[in-house]
Design a protein around this motif. Structure first.
Motif, short mmCIF file in Angstrom:
data_model
loop_
_atom_site.label_atom_id
_atom_site.label_comp_id
_atom_site.label_asym_id
_atom_site.label_seq_id
_atom_site.Cartn_x
_atom_site.Cartn_y
_atom_site.Cartn_z
N LYS A 25 -1.94 -8.76 0.38
CA LYS A 25 -2.96 -8.71 -0.68
C LYS A 25 -4.35 -8.52 -0.08
O LYS A 25 -5.14 -7.70 -0.55
CB LYS A 25 -2.94 -10.00 -1.51
N ARG A 64 5.78 -7.80 -5.23
CA ARG A 64 5.08 -8.76 -6.09
C ARG A 64 3.62 -8.89 -5.67
O ARG A 64 2.73 -9.01 -6.52
CB ARG A 64 5.78 -10.12 -6.02
N ASP A 68 0.63 -8.12 -8.24
CA ASP A 68 -0.36 -9.15 -8.58
C ASP A 68 -1.79 -8.61 -8.45
O ASP A 68 -2.65 -8.90 -9.29
CB ASP A 68 -0.18 -10.37 -7.68
N LYS A 71 -2.53 -6.11 -11.30
CA LYS A 71 -2.76 -6.82 -12.56
C LYS A 71 -4.11 -7.54 -12.54
O LYS A 71 -4.83 -7.59 -13.55
CB LYS A 71 -1.62 -7.80 -12.82
N GLU A 72 -4.47 -8.07 -11.39
CA GLU A 72 -5.77 -8.73 -11.22
C GLU A 72 -6.92 -7.75 -11.50
O GLU A 72 -7.97 -8.13 -12.01
CB GLU A 72 -5.87 -9.29 -9.80
N GLY A 111 7.19 -9.40 -11.26
CA GLY A 111 6.06 -9.57 -12.16
C GLY A 111 5.70 -8.37 -13.01
O GLY A 111 4.61 -8.32 -13.57
N CYS A 112 6.62 -7.40 -13.12
CA CYS A 112 6.34 -6.22 -13.95
C CYS A 112 7.65 -5.53 -14.29
O CYS A 112 8.69 -5.82 -13.69
CB CYS A 112 5.39 -5.25 -13.23
#
Length: 300
Positions: A25, A64, A68, A71-72, A111-112
Motif C-alpha cells: 500500500k 486486497r 483497499d 476504494k480509499e 473486498g470487491c
C-alpha cells in the motif's frame, strides 16, 4: 514514448513492523496511484487467479491491499481475468469463478467483486483498434476490461514455454484477450511432431483443448491436425522428449509482438498503473495445474 518511473521495495519486514500488504500500500501510494482520477470510476484490476493445483499465483492479500487503496481514493474496483483457450479450470466463467474462489479470491477476502472479463463462454469481447499496429489491426479484448474507466495490472513474473517469461505484458496482452483474441495471438505458427522422437506417451494430448492432436494407435505416435490446431504451444511445453517443434522459426517472436500490440489496445487512451512482484517465480506459468520450486529468491 516516455520512460516509466519505477518504484521498488524489497520483501524485508521488521519485527512488529509493517506486513507485506501494508508495504505494498505504501509503495503504490508513493508511486503516485493517487494522481489517477479514481473518484467514482470503475477500476479493473487485472490479475491471474491461478490454476487449480498450482499455488505459485499471487496471494489474495496483495489484491486486497490494492483494492483497499483504490476504494480509499474513491474508486469502484473489481478483479478480472479472461477465459483460457486450453483445458483446465478457467475455460469458462463458471469454472473460472469456482477456481478463483477455491484459490482464495472471493468478494469477502479481496473486498470487491470478481468479474470474468469476456463473459460466460469467452465470447463477450470488443474489437479495439491498434493504432500503428504492425501485427494486429483490431484486438479482441474482454468487454468488461474495456468498459472500465481505469486499468491496473497486478502480476508476478514466471517462466513460460513460448514467451520465455511472463510478466506485465503477458498479464495484460494475453490475459485480457478473449478466447478469440488468444487464438489470434497464437496464430503465427503450428507445431509438427518428429515421429522418431515421439514416445507415444500422449502427455501432450491432455493439454490440447481444440482437437489439434490425434493419436495413431497402430503406429503409437502423436500427429497434429493442422485444421484444428490453434498454435497455443501447450503441447510443446508438455513434451519431455523434444518431439514437438514449430516449423515457423519466428512463431514465438511473432506471438510476443502480437501480445505487445494487444497490451497497447488495452491501455491506449485511459489511465493505467502497473504493479509487478518478483515472487514465487516458478519455471512454468500459473496456467499450469502444478508448480515447481522458485528459480530464484523472492526479490521485491
Amino acid at each position: 514514448m516516455s520512460v516509466s518511473k519505477v518504484y521498488f521495495t524489497d520483501f524485508h519486514t521488521e519485527a512488529f513492523g509493517d506486513g507485506l500488504p501494508t508495504k505494498l500500500k505504501k509503495l503504490i501510494k508513493r508511486a503516485g496511484i493517487a494522481d489517477l482520477d479514481l473518484e467514482g470510476k470503475f477500476v479493473a484490476i487485472k490479475m491471474h487467479f491461478g490454476e487449480l493445483g498450482n499455488i505459485s499465483y499471487l496471494r489474495p492479500n496483495y489484491a486486497r491491499a490494492v483494492v483497499d487503496v483504490v476504494k480509499e481514493l474513491g474508486g469502484k474496483p473489481f478483479l478480472t481475468d479472461c477465459n483460457t483457450m486450453y483445458p483446465g479450470s478457467r475455460k469458462n466463467a463458471l469454472e473460472h469463478l469456482e477456481c478463483a474462489w477455491q484459490n482464495g479470491f472471493t468478494p469477502l477476502t479481496v473486498g470487491c467483486p470478481i468479474l470474468i472479463g469476456d463473459g460466460l463462454k469467452g465470447t463477450d469481447d470488443v474489437e479495439v483498434p491498434v493504432v500503428g499496429g504492425e501485427y494486429v489491426e483490431k484486438a479482441k479484448i474482454g468487454r468488461a476490461v474495456m468498459d472500465a474507466d481505469v486499468f491496473i495490472s497486478l502480476t508476478h513474473f514466471k517462466g513460460h514455454e513460448m514467451t520465455g517469461f511472463g510478466g506485465t505484458i503477458k498479464n495484460i496482452g494475453m490475459g485480457c484477450g478473449s478466447r478469440a483474441g488468444k487464438t489470434e495471438q497464437h496464430a503465427s505458427g503450428k507445431p509438427q511432431i518428429d515421429p522418431k522422437l515421439c514416445r507415444g506417451c500422449t502427455r501432450c494430448q491432455k493439454e490440447c483443448a481444440n482437437g489439434g492432436l490425434v493419436f495413431d494407435k497402430e503406429a503409437r505416435k502423436m500427429t497434429v491436425d493442422q485444421n484444428n490446431c490453434v498454435g497455443c504451444g501447450r503441447c510443446l511445453g508438455a513434451c519431455n522428449f523434444d518431439a514437438i517443434y514449430f516449423v515457423n522459426d519466428n512463431a514465438n517472436s511473432t506471438l510476443n509482438c502480437r501480445m505487445a500490440e494487444y497490451t497497447k489496445a488495452v491501455l491506449d487512451g485511459r489511465p493505467n498503473f502497473h504493479i509487478s512482484l518478483v515472487v514465487d517465480v516458478s519455471p512454468n506459468c500459473d496456467c499450469h495445474g502444478e508448480n515447481d520450486i522458485p528459480i530464484l529468491p523472492n526479490i521485491g
